[in-house]
Write a protein that holds these residues in place. Sequence first.
Motif, PDB file in Angstrom:
ATOM      1  N   GLN A 111      38.573  48.923  39.645  1.00 42.65           N
ATOM      2  CA  GLN A 111      37.147  48.712  38.731  1.00 42.65           C
ATOM      3  C   GLN A 111      35.988  49.344  39.745  1.00 42.65           C
ATOM      4  N   TYR A 112      36.556  49.192  41.342  1.00 45.38           N
ATOM      5  CA  TYR A 112      34.744  48.522  42.274  1.00 45.38           C
ATOM      6  C   TYR A 112      35.558  50.449  43.292  1.00 45.38           C
ATOM      7  N   ASN A 113      34.148  50.602  43.119  1.00 44.11           N
ATOM      8  CA  ASN A 113      33.991  51.960  43.713  1.00 44.11           C
ATOM      9  C   ASN A 113      33.028  51.903  45.335  1.00 44.11           C
TER      10      ASN A 113
ATOM     11  N   ARG B  12      29.737  45.862  33.338  1.00 44.56           N
ATOM     12  CA  ARG B  12      31.288  44.877  34.161  1.00 44.56           C
ATOM     13  C   ARG B  12      32.033  43.775  34.691  1.00 44.56           C
TER      14      ARG B  12
ATOM     15  N   THR C 154      28.821  50.357  38.137  1.00 41.12           N
ATOM     16  CA  THR C 154      28.732  50.188  36.411  1.00 41.12           C
ATOM     17  C   THR C 154      27.938  49.041  36.099  1.00 41.12           C
TER      18      THR C 154
ATOM     19  N   GLY D 276      34.910  43.104  35.400  1.00 34.97           N
ATOM     20  CA  GLY D 276      36.436  42.791  35.187  1.00 34.97           C
ATOM     21  C   GLY D 276      36.685  42.732  37.012  1.00 34.97           C
TER      22      GLY D 276
ATOM     23  N   THR E  37      39.656  43.298  38.876  1.00 32.34           N
ATOM     24  CA  THR E  37      40.592  44.617  39.576  1.00 32.34           C
ATOM     25  C   THR E  37      40.246  45.380  40.274  1.00 32.34           C
TER      26      THR E  37
ATOM     27  N   ASP F 116      30.760  47.311  42.197  1.00 32.54           N
ATOM     28  CA  ASP F 116      31.298  48.062  40.876  1.00 32.54           C
ATOM     29  C   ASP F 116      29.712  48.392  40.218  1.00 32.54           C
TER      30      ASP F 116
END
Length: 125
Positions: free
Chosen positions: A111-113, A104, A101, A106, A108, A99
Amino acid sequence: QVQLVESGGGLVQAGGSLRLSCAASGRTFSSYAMAWFRQAPGKEREFVARINWSGSGTYYADSAKGRFTISVDHAKNTVYLQMNNLKPEDTAVYYCAADSTSGRTGITPGQYNYWGQGTQVIVSS
């Protein structure tokens, strides 16, 4: 671009151990969060463990607590998942995720790109 390459999966008997590796490249990951997810056949992808690239902020799914350990080796740009006392229900494809960002926490998948290709873990009873 970010590349995540997992390795270390395989076939192991119940009670055994495996260490999964996720080699990360393509960016500076200092502000990233890293995580392991898994997906068993016919099931949704589920969270296993996360860690900030700094090594702080570890968090585990209840199923992983006390048995799995997530860690980061900065020298090797690699995230590890040490899995002990494996059970047949741990059988799944394990994915490394990042991720980008900052800040963060989280768990889920959305959320992970960035995602790796996955590594298969099979635990026999």
